[in-house]
Write a protein that holds these residues in place. Structure first.
Motif, short mmCIF file in Angstrom:
data_model
loop_
_atom_site.label_atom_id
_atom_site.label_comp_id
_atom_site.label_asym_id
_atom_site.label_seq_id
_atom_site.Cartn_x
_atom_site.Cartn_y
_atom_site.Cartn_z
N CYS A 1 2.83 1.92 3.61
CA CYS A 1 3.67 3.12 3.70
C CYS A 1 2.81 4.32 4.01
N ASN A 2 3.27 5.16 4.92
CA ASN A 2 2.60 6.42 5.26
C ASN A 2 1.32 6.16 6.06
N MET A 3 1.38 6.47 7.35
CA MET A 3 0.23 6.28 8.25
C MET A 3 -0.45 7.60 8.59
N ASP A 4 -0.10 8.70 7.90
CA ASP A 4 -0.66 10.01 8.25
C ASP A 4 -2.17 10.02 8.08
N ARG B 1 -6.03 17.82 5.05
CA ARG B 1 -6.65 16.88 4.12
C ARG B 1 -6.45 15.45 4.64
N PHE B 2 -7.35 14.54 4.21
CA PHE B 2 -7.21 13.12 4.57
C PHE B 2 -5.93 12.56 3.94
N GLY B 3 -5.20 11.76 4.71
CA GLY B 3 -4.00 11.10 4.22
C GLY B 3 -4.20 9.61 4.07
N HIS B 4 -3.10 8.89 3.82
CA HIS B 4 -3.17 7.45 3.63
C HIS B 4 -3.62 6.73 4.90
N GLY B 5 -3.35 7.34 6.06
CA GLY B 5 -3.81 6.74 7.32
C GLY B 5 -5.32 6.60 7.36
N THR B 6 -6.01 7.53 6.72
CA THR B 6 -7.48 7.44 6.66
C THR B 6 -7.90 6.27 5.78
N PHE B 7 -7.19 6.06 4.67
CA PHE B 7 -7.48 4.91 3.81
C PHE B 7 -7.21 3.59 4.55
N LEU C 1 0.87 -1.18 0.00
CA LEU C 1 0.00 0.00 0.00
C LEU C 1 0.91 1.23 0.00
N PHE C 2 1.11 1.83 -1.18
CA PHE C 2 2.02 2.96 -1.33
C PHE C 2 1.43 4.26 -0.81
N GLY C 3 0.14 4.43 -0.95
CA GLY C 3 -0.49 5.68 -0.54
C GLY C 3 -1.95 5.67 -0.92
N GLU C 4 -2.66 6.74 -0.57
CA GLU C 4 -4.09 6.77 -0.85
C GLU C 4 -4.33 6.77 -2.36
N GLU D 1 -2.95 16.63 22.57
CA GLU D 1 -3.80 15.80 21.70
C GLU D 1 -4.83 15.10 22.57
N THR D 2 -6.07 15.52 22.46
CA THR D 2 -7.11 14.82 23.21
C THR D 2 -7.61 13.61 22.42
N VAL D 3 -7.42 13.65 21.10
CA VAL D 3 -7.80 12.54 20.24
C VAL D 3 -6.52 11.99 19.62
N PHE D 4 -6.35 10.66 19.66
CA PHE D 4 -5.13 10.05 19.11
C PHE D 4 -5.28 9.91 17.60
N HIS D 5 -4.47 10.63 16.84
CA HIS D 5 -4.53 10.59 15.39
C HIS D 5 -3.56 9.58 14.80
N GLY D 6 -2.86 8.86 15.66
CA GLY D 6 -1.87 7.90 15.17
C GLY D 6 -2.49 6.58 14.75
N HIS D 7 -1.65 5.72 14.18
CA HIS D 7 -2.12 4.41 13.75
C HIS D 7 -2.41 3.53 14.96
N ARG D 8 -3.37 2.63 14.84
CA ARG D 8 -3.81 1.81 15.97
C ARG D 8 -2.68 0.92 16.50
N ASP D 9 -1.67 0.59 15.68
CA ASP D 9 -0.61 -0.31 16.12
C ASP D 9 0.53 0.41 16.84
N PHE D 10 0.39 1.71 17.04
CA PHE D 10 1.34 2.47 17.84
C PHE D 10 0.62 2.93 19.10
N CYS D 11 1.26 2.75 20.25
CA CYS D 11 0.57 3.07 21.50
C CYS D 11 0.41 4.59 21.64
N PHE D 12 -0.62 4.99 22.35
CA PHE D 12 -0.84 6.41 22.59
C PHE D 12 -0.07 6.80 23.85
N ASP D 13 1.09 7.38 23.64
CA ASP D 13 1.91 7.89 24.74
C ASP D 13 1.98 9.40 24.57
N PRO D 14 1.21 10.16 25.38
CA PRO D 14 1.15 11.62 25.19
C PRO D 14 2.53 12.28 25.23
#
Length: 386
Positions: free
Chosen positions: A191-194, A205-211, A150-153, A347-360
């Motif tokens: 590639c690219n979890m943004d 704008r929505f990135g590949h992380g949204t896809f 998965l190269f990108g959206e 960050e009150t909402v975690f925008h990262g990928h689910r496989d990375f832990c939310f460490d503020p």
């Protein structure tokens, strides 16, 4: 005095906004370059963009900065796939936009099939636009696929989501009908979890992380199981930062700078990818020095394995001179501060990928400055460099 430090610059939101250069970018690089336009410090351009060739991105950055940037100084989201040689001989489905086939071949993949080619091979699968349904058959339609990159959206999300799911649910043979859903499914390299990125619009704008989020949700809804990744690369993955460090050290050697590179300064506008990634890599560097492995990951072992391997490699690398990777957040892209004084990222909402832990704490930049020129001045001051 040879430099003992290097810069990792994000591109979108730091050096450019869409097609427009950020005004501070040229000022920053006038400080970094000598009278002949040669950089006095090793620099890597570390972007999560991936829908272009490395050479094209180098030309784009060169034009924005007014100095020559070589492709070897550019790391796109997919560049570290060169390291995944165990997949280079397999027949892989590639998804995204831009020159995905050429990018895959340049990275070492010998046999790739695009979404468009798959759509033509199996014309009954794509129900998005019946007027596009091809009449001819793809000649290699009998060849089973062995994985997905998965190269990108993509441009047509529904088509790509449908056909990727077909490949996963059919174990690489979307013309077949299996009695049971295969699990674990075929390996996926993403590639690219943004989740978001900053272009010329006022809002991100929505990135590949949204896809990826859509694909994960659909797969779980259909099968009841978690989608798993063989590797997640691009920022904030430590694999990407390790690769960037390697290129920085290569540049220093090529220039004949004898001093070992001790510190990296990562300049970005996105707390979730740029700052989280730099801080996570800084933790890896610290744990490598302490001969320990501390991973900022959770969930499935498959998702964690490539990142853990990087940590193990660092721990066992006696020649690794880099001691730290400091994060510098600029206010010209995704992150904006209110008023004259920049407030700490919250960050009150975690925008990262689910496989990375939310460490503020990983979202807290080492430094917050207005723009990339201020970031360069700050690093020069810390390094006592003029």
């Amino acid at each position: 005095q040879p430099p003992a430090f290097g810069f990792l610059f994000d591109v979108d939101g730091v050096l450019v906004r869409g097609s427009q250069p950020v005004p501070a970018a040229r000022r920053a690089f006038q400080r970094l370059a000598d009278g002949g336009g040669r950089l006095r410090v090793p620099v890597v351009f570390l972007t999560n963009a991936g829908n272009c060739l490395r050479s094209a991105k180098a030309r784009e950055v060169s034009q924005a900065l007014g100095l020559e940037v070589s492709p070897e100084q550019v790391i796109l989201s997919h560049s570290p796939l060169q390291l995944f040689s165990q997949f280079h001989q397999r027949c892989m489905l590639v998804a995204g936009q831009g020159p995905v086939e050429e990018n895959a071949h340049n990275l070492g993949f010998k046999h790739v099939v695009t979404i468009e080619a798959l759509r033509k091979a199996y014309p009954l699968l794509d129900m998005v636009d019946l007027s596009r349904r091809p009449k001819e058959l793809f000649p290699n339609s009998s060849q089973n696929l062995a994985g997905v990159i998965l190269f990108g959206e993509p441009v047509r999300w529904e088509t790509s989501l449908q056909l990727i799911a077909d490949v996963l649910l059919s174990n690489g043979n979307p013309g077949a009908e299996l009695q049971e859903v295969p699990y674990p499914h075929l390996p996926i390299l993403a590639c690219n979890m943004d989740l978001l990125w900053m272009a010329e619009a006022k809002m991100p704008r929505f990135g590949h992380g949204t896809f990826l989020l859509c694909l994960e949700s659909i797969y779980k809804k259909v099968t009841g199981r978690e989608l798993k990744y063989e590797a997640l690369i691009g920022k904030p993955s430590p694999v990407t930062y390790r690769y960037a460090q390697y290129l920085i050290q290569q540049q220093a050697e090529k220039q004949g700078w004898k001093a070992p590179i001790r510190r990296l300064y990562a300049v970005g506008d996105n707390p979730m990818s740029d700052i989280y990634g730099a801080n996570l890599y800084n933790n890896y560097l610290k744990s490598a020095q302490q001969n320990q492995v501390q991973a900022g990951l959770k969930r499935s072992p498959q998702a964690a394995s490539p990142q853990t391997e990087v940590s193990l490699e660092l721990r066992n690398d006696c020649n690794n001179s880099v001691e730290s990777c400091e994060s510098i957040l600029v206010c010209t892209g995704v992150y904006r501060h209110n008023g004259a004084v920049a407030k700490q990222t919250e960050e009150t909402v975690f925008h990262g990928h689910r496989d990375f832990c939310f460490d503020p704490s990983l979202l807290q930049a080492s430094h917050i400055v207005q723009d990339v020129d201020d970031a360069v001045q700050l690093a020069f001051k810390k390094e006592n460099w003029s």
